[in-house]
Design an enzyme around this catalytic site. Structure first.
Site, PDB file in Angstrom:
ATOM      1  N   VAL A  36       0.906  -1.148   0.110  1.00 56.63           N
ATOM      2  CA  VAL A  36      -0.036  -0.055  -0.177  1.00 56.63           C
ATOM      3  C   VAL A  36       0.833   1.256   0.156  1.00 56.63           C
ATOM      4  CG1 VAL A  36      -1.646   1.003   1.376  1.00 56.63           C
ATOM      5  CG2 VAL A  36      -1.820  -1.268   1.113  1.00 56.63           C
ATOM      6  N   PRO A  56      11.149  -0.653   8.477  1.00 54.91           N
ATOM      7  CA  PRO A  56      12.360  -1.468   8.354  1.00 54.91           C
ATOM      8  C   PRO A  56      12.641  -2.136   6.563  1.00 54.91           C
ATOM      9  CG  PRO A  56      10.675  -2.360   9.817  1.00 54.91           C
ATOM     10  CD  PRO A  56      10.126  -1.018   9.483  1.00 54.91           C
ATOM     11  N   ASP A 127      -6.692   1.568   5.475  1.00 57.53           N
ATOM     12  CA  ASP A 127      -7.716   0.541   6.299  1.00 57.53           C
ATOM     13  C   ASP A 127      -8.646   0.911   7.043  1.00 57.53           C
ATOM     14  OD1 ASP A 127      -8.370  -2.027   5.522  1.00 57.53           O
ATOM     15  OD2 ASP A 127      -6.879  -2.870   6.977  1.00 57.53           O
TER      16      ASP A 127
END
Ligand SMILES: C[C@@]1(CC(=O)O)c2cc3[nH]c(cc4nc(cc5[nH]c(cc(n2)[C@H]1CCC(=O)O)[C@@](C)(CC(=O)O)[C@@H]5CCC(=O)O)C(CC(=O)O)=C4CCC(=O)O)c(CCC(=O)O)c3CC(=O)O
Ligand SMILES: NC(=O)C1=CN([C@@H]2O[C@H](COP(=O)(O)OP(=O)(O)OC[C@H]3O[C@@H](n4cnc5c(N)ncnc54)[C@H](O)[C@@H]3O)[C@@H](O)[C@H]2O)C=CC1
Length: 303
Positions: A36, A56, A127
């Site tokens: 996303v 990360p 989301d």
């Protein structure tokens, strides 16, 4: 019109406020680097934003990693680590013009949303619609033309399908037409400089007249000589609107229709009249959907 009929359209609430946000040079914090986030990053970079990505490296989506590796450090500042939270992290949401999270930690995203809202920094939490100050939409871009379809959060996949239909129905020369009009507007401004007032009104009326009198393909084919002719023999002569015929161009709607059909079919990789019908239907749908069309990638999410 009857007396009781309102003179203007009624207000139907529930819409998003659509606009084309100028992010050039603005600072954006993007938390997360997965699939996303890779889509978000693409559009941000196209808009010229200066993006700080915190995520990360070991779980970066390949496209995010690629953008980080090839981008100029002015465009992307990358921090290879977990973002720890608005209170604890050394990066502060208040230093950004926009904050986006695309991580799989709902609680952390909520904290980011709360901090942004306190500071009035616009935020989008992928989301979680209630934690979005703005939604992304399904977008397409052809140079200066940008179109975005929104379904007000109801059906993102439908937004994507409608966008594809609109895409297939666009004339292939739309970009050239917009470029030509942009050049003509610039040249007109040079002849008649200044902002607002009666001159501004006259300029606008003239440009509207030209855009109404010329088809897209004709605009796209406008040479510098023709633009000069429009200005010399049109604008300079009482703001007259010259048609393509006036400047010696042949008009042929039949030729144009045939040409458009070929281009639509070509754009879809060949086909038949069924394909043309789908394209035209898409265009009509694109005009009526309760969504967004921004005049103005085809990045596609793969889930
Ligand atoms: C509200 C919004 C907030 C925001 O993200 O800004 C939002 C929210 C959510 N999306 C979910 C799912 C999916 N999203 C997509 C695709 C896209 N989603 C996009 C935008 C938006 N998605 C905003 C509203 C847009 C509008 O108004 O129409 C697009 C258009 C733009 C982009 O993200 O760049 C991009 C298409 C790009 C393209 O193809 O062109 C697909 C389809 C696919 O992946 O192929 C699915 C699976 C099908 C399905 O679930 O319907 C879920 C449920 C998660 C779950 O069930 O767990 C939520 C949360 C919820 O609805 O609660
Ligand atoms: N709004 C929408 O349209 C959609 C939203 N989603 C949601 O968006 C979120 C992200 O989805 P994907 O990119 O597919 O997931 P992903 O699993 O590909 O990526 C998540 C990324 O977030 C990073 N991350 C996790 N915790 C982090 C932290 N504390 N700090 C920095 N980075 C962190 C991970 O390292 C990884 O790079 C998920 O919650 C997913 O459910 C998914 C699809 C559609």
């Amino acid at each position: 019109m009857s007396d009781s009929e309102p003179p203007y359209p009624p207000i139907v609430k529930g819409a998003s406020f659509l606009l084309a946000w100028r992010l050039d040079g603005r600072k954006v914090l993007l938390i997360g680097g997965g699939l996303v986030a890779s889509g978000r990053l693409y559009y941000l970079l196209e808009a010229g934003a200066r993006v700080t990505v915190v995520s990360p490296r070991k779980r970066l989506h390949p496209e995010t990693a690629y953008r980080i590796d090839v981008s100029n450090p002015d465009d992307i500042i990358y921090e290879d680590r977990d973002y720890v939270g608005p209170e604890e992290d050394k990066l502060h949401v208040t230093d950004y013009d926009m904050v986006l999270t695309a991580i799989d930690e709902v609680g952390l995203s909520r904290k980011v949303c709360i901090a942004c809202r306190q500071a009035r920094v616009p935020v989008n939490v992928a989301d979680v619609p209630p934690e979005c100050d703005f939604y992304f939409g399904s977008q397409l871009r052809r140079g200066p033309l940008q179109i975005m379809v929104s379904t007000s959060g109801r059906g993102p996949k439908i937004a994507s399908l409608i966008r594809k239909q609109i895409e297939a129905s666009l004339p292939s020369d739309v970009e050239e037409a917009i470029d030509s009009v942009g050049k003509l507007r610039g040249e007109l401004r040079q002849r008649a400089p200044g902002t607002g007032g009666p001159l501004g009104q006259k300029r606008m009326n003239w440009m509207i007249g030209i855009c109404d009198a010329w088809r897209l393909d004709e605009l796209g084919g406008m040479t510098p000589e023709v633009r000069k002719q429009l200005l010399d023999e049109g604008w300079n002569k009482d703001g007259k609107i010259l048609s393509p015929k006036d400047v010696g161009l042949k008009s042929g709607i039949a030729g144009w229709l045939a040409d458009t059909r070929t281009k639509v079919v070509d754009a879809l990789g060949g086909g038949d009249m069924q394909v043309l019908k789908a394209g035209v239907t898409g265009f009509v749908l694109g005009a009526v959907i309760p969504g967004a069309i921004y005049i103005g990638s085809l990045y596609q999410r793969r889930r």
